[in-house]
Design a protein around this motif. Structure first.
Motif, PDB file in Angstrom:
ATOM      1  N   ARG A 240      49.077 -33.268  49.874  1.00 17.81           N
ATOM      2  CA  ARG A 240      49.371 -32.863  50.666  1.00 17.81           C
ATOM      3  C   ARG A 240      49.516 -34.406  52.023  1.00 17.81           C
ATOM      4  O   ARG A 240      48.709 -34.139  52.624  1.00 17.81           O
ATOM      5  CB  ARG A 240      50.545 -32.335  51.216  1.00 17.81           C
ATOM      6  CG  ARG A 240      51.973 -31.916  52.027  1.00 17.81           C
ATOM      7  CD  ARG A 240      51.797 -30.401  52.357  1.00 17.81           C
ATOM      8  NE  ARG A 240      52.547 -29.945  51.026  1.00 17.81           N
ATOM      9  CZ  ARG A 240      53.820 -30.158  50.518  1.00 17.81           C
ATOM     10  NH1 ARG A 240      55.195 -30.924  51.423  1.00 17.81           N
ATOM     11  NH2 ARG A 240      54.278 -29.358  49.588  1.00 17.81           N
ATOM     12  N   PHE A 241      51.028 -34.737  51.995  1.00 21.28           N
ATOM     13  CA  PHE A 241      50.755 -35.820  53.418  1.00 21.28           C
ATOM     14  C   PHE A 241      52.301 -34.835  54.103  1.00 21.28           C
ATOM     15  O   PHE A 241      53.203 -35.998  54.258  1.00 21.28           O
ATOM     16  CB  PHE A 241      50.551 -37.211  53.277  1.00 21.28           C
ATOM     17  CG  PHE A 241      49.090 -37.753  52.984  1.00 21.28           C
ATOM     18  CD1 PHE A 241      48.607 -38.091  53.342  1.00 21.28           C
ATOM     19  CD2 PHE A 241      50.237 -38.338  51.525  1.00 21.28           C
ATOM     20  CE1 PHE A 241      47.230 -38.219  53.212  1.00 21.28           C
ATOM     21  CE2 PHE A 241      48.830 -38.383  51.529  1.00 21.28           C
ATOM     22  CZ  PHE A 241      47.902 -39.093  51.631  1.00 21.28           C
ATOM     23  N   ARG A 242      52.010 -33.919  55.257  1.00 17.41           N
ATOM     24  CA  ARG A 242      53.045 -33.563  55.895  1.00 17.41           C
ATOM     25  C   ARG A 242      53.774 -33.011  54.627  1.00 17.41           C
ATOM     26  O   ARG A 242      53.553 -32.222  54.070  1.00 17.41           O
ATOM     27  CB  ARG A 242      53.554 -35.015  56.881  1.00 17.41           C
ATOM     28  CG  ARG A 242      52.536 -34.743  58.025  1.00 17.41           C
ATOM     29  CD  ARG A 242      53.506 -36.035  58.851  1.00 17.41           C
ATOM     30  NE  ARG A 242      52.515 -36.879  59.856  1.00 17.41           N
ATOM     31  CZ  ARG A 242      52.662 -37.564  61.244  1.00 17.41           C
ATOM     32  NH1 ARG A 242      53.983 -37.983  60.644  1.00 17.41           N
ATOM     33  NH2 ARG A 242      52.132 -37.746  62.154  1.00 17.41           N
ATOM     34  N   SER A 243      55.365 -33.442  54.451  1.00 19.17           N
ATOM     35  CA  SER A 243      56.282 -33.536  54.204  1.00 19.17           C
ATOM     36  C   SER A 243      56.352 -33.816  52.263  1.00 19.17           C
ATOM     37  O   SER A 243      56.815 -33.537  51.567  1.00 19.17           O
ATOM     38  CB  SER A 243      57.699 -33.784  54.596  1.00 19.17           C
ATOM     39  OG  SER A 243      57.874 -34.654  54.516  1.00 19.17           O
TER      40      SER A 243
END
Length: 315
Positions: A13-16
């Motif tokens: 996951r990258f942030r959202s």
């Protein structure tokens, strides 16, 4: 064969943004694996995890039995990673560029000249040895980047969109080079959006979308899965209706006989059976005096499979 690359339930996951959502697949030693997916599907993220440049939020990945997170140095010794961009190397000659990376892999100084000559010869760049990197064409830079991946003779090659931006001739040359590397026993993972070319040199493919692996397996197995029956294209000289009636008369083995919308003189015959049925159809058409200008079997291509299994959604 033992799995040279193994990815198990990988999450990232990258942030959202959920880039990977449980990706799993295996690549056996000596296979060439085509990694297919739209932009934003998770191809580059997966490759960077295998190259030990990213740590996943969940799941595991191994290269030749080495854990990509727990034992990254062992992985880096046996992989050649080619990113989707070349980088900037101002005022550096081709041989200097390769010598720099050979030194980074701790190859002894006295052995580097021979190795550099070998990889330049393999990638057909010998004539560019003393030229500056920034003066090379896009295709030559791609070949040089691949040559850099080969200086330490890795078991595994991770190639991220290697043919991106190349002209048609350069793409053909690059494809032949990958075929040669496969003959040398390299295990190759190559991502690309040029699907027609992947079918020419890949033994296996995986299709990823929205961070999830949708389809994976041997190229021929996947083709059979999405087209269980065989497809024949017959181009008729003149009216195709008599040929259509004749072929329909072969019974249950013929599943459908349609006229190609783009070419009214061409029949598309879906059938179930072996090559003996093809011979019988040809014979009956000849005996009936029906002119046939072409007679060929049509395979399900990767583009067709890709369009069937994907929805065009990115993460």
């Amino acid at each position: 064969m033992a799995a040279m690359i193994k990815v198990d339930n990988l999450y990232k996951r990258f942030r959202s943004t959920q880039a990977l959502a449980g990706v799993s697949f295996e690549i056996d030693e000596g296979q060439t694996f085509g990694f297919i997916g739209p932009n934003g599907a998770g191809k580059t993220t997966t490759i960077k995890v295998l190259a030990t440049l990213l740590e996943p939020n969940g799941g595991k990945a191994w290269v030749d039995g080495h854990d990509c997170v727990r034992d990254p140095m062992s992985v880096r010794k046996i992989i050649g990673y080619m990113p989707d961009f070349f980088g900037v190397y101002d005022e550096m000659k081709v041989w200097e560029y390769l010598d720099f990376f050979a030194a980074a892999y701790r190859i002894p100084r006295d052995k580097r000249p021979a190795i550099i000559n070998d990889v330049l010869d393999l990638t057909d760049l010998t004539g560019k040895k003393d030229e500056f990197v920034e003066g090379l064409s896009r295709g030559m830079k791609q070949r040089l980047c691949l040559a850099r991946c080969l200086v330490h003779d890795p078991k595994v090659l991770l190639l991220d969109e290697p043919a991106s931006g190349l002209d048609p001739r350069a793409r053909v040359e690059f494809r032949e080079l990958i075929k040669e590397l496969r003959k040398m026993g390299k295990t190759i993972l190559v991502s690309s959006h040029i699907l027609t070319e992947l079918a020419d040199f890949c033994t296996h493919i995986g299709i990823i979308e929205q961070g999830k692996m949708i389809v994976t397996g041997g190229v021929d197995d996947i083709r059979s899965q999405f087209r269980p029956n065989r497809m024949l294209k017959i181009k008729i000289l003149g009216d195709p209706e008599p040929a259509r009636t004749l072929i329909t008369g072969f019974g249950d083995a013929i599943k459908s006989v349609g006229i190609d919308e783009d070419n009214g003189n061409t029949l598309r015959v879906e059938f179930e059976g072996g090559d003996d049925l093809l011979v019988q159809i040809q014979k009956k058409l000849n005996e009936a005096g029906i002119g046939v200008t072409s007679f060929s079997e049509e395979e399900e291509d990767l583009e067709g499979i890709f369009m069937k299994v994907t929805k065009g959604i990115v993460s």
